[in-house]
Design a protein around this motif. Sequence first.
Motif: not given
Length: 246
Positions: A47, A49, A118, A120-121, A124, A126
């Motif tokens: 992951k 960020e 991601d 939701q971000c 981000c 992954s």
Amino acid sequence: MAVGCTKLKYHFPFAVRGFADVQATCQDVTVTQELLKEGFHRDLLVKVELGVVGEDARGCTVAARTRLPPGIYVDPYEVASLQQHNLTQAVLIPDVIDVEAPEYLATDLLVLLYMEPDPQCSRCFSAALPVHGRYHRPAEDSEEALVVLKSPEVLVCCCDNHLSAECWKPAEVAAPCSGKTVGPCQWYGVMHKRVYEESILQVPVGLRQHSSLVCVVTLLATVFCSSLILAAVCKYGHFSPVTCSD
């Protein structure tokens, strides 16, 4: 007449503070990796960020470059199957891997793992990759061998975006910007902080004092199974004479 020289000391608090702020901004990127499941067959979850520097990398391809030690490997046929179903995208270097080789005859493997955003971000990313532990030599007093995986590097490849020169540095990567395209492109790496410096894979190994017992049991099992097969062939097999013609 002698003239005295006075040494002047200059302080640049704003410049030093600005440099520190830039370093802190670059270090805002975080990377975590985790080994899922148990035993020899695991999933490596990575992951990323991007934090503040993610503003520069919008629309860019993000990837994690990691070096796997000889004690762990990736099955290229399994990766190819996953790529056909759009479940993962990865480049293996080298692309020819001996999946049967034990740990002491294997070499390092470099993996470039393309990451998915991601939903939701916005900053981000992954990706997961199936990995497998190799067989190790029997140990003297431990039933486990430790395989250490270091934290991966964060790379981005951008076509139009202008990346900040303070954080992003050119990286030598001979891989396309997307797992589906061909041709190399310019990748950039960023300084980042690692949540965990390394991950450890525990691989079960045998004990040397059990070698004789294992050999005897294996030999007896082989002889017994071979006898059963031979008996079944003799009892149920159909044999027909073969004539040879001139």
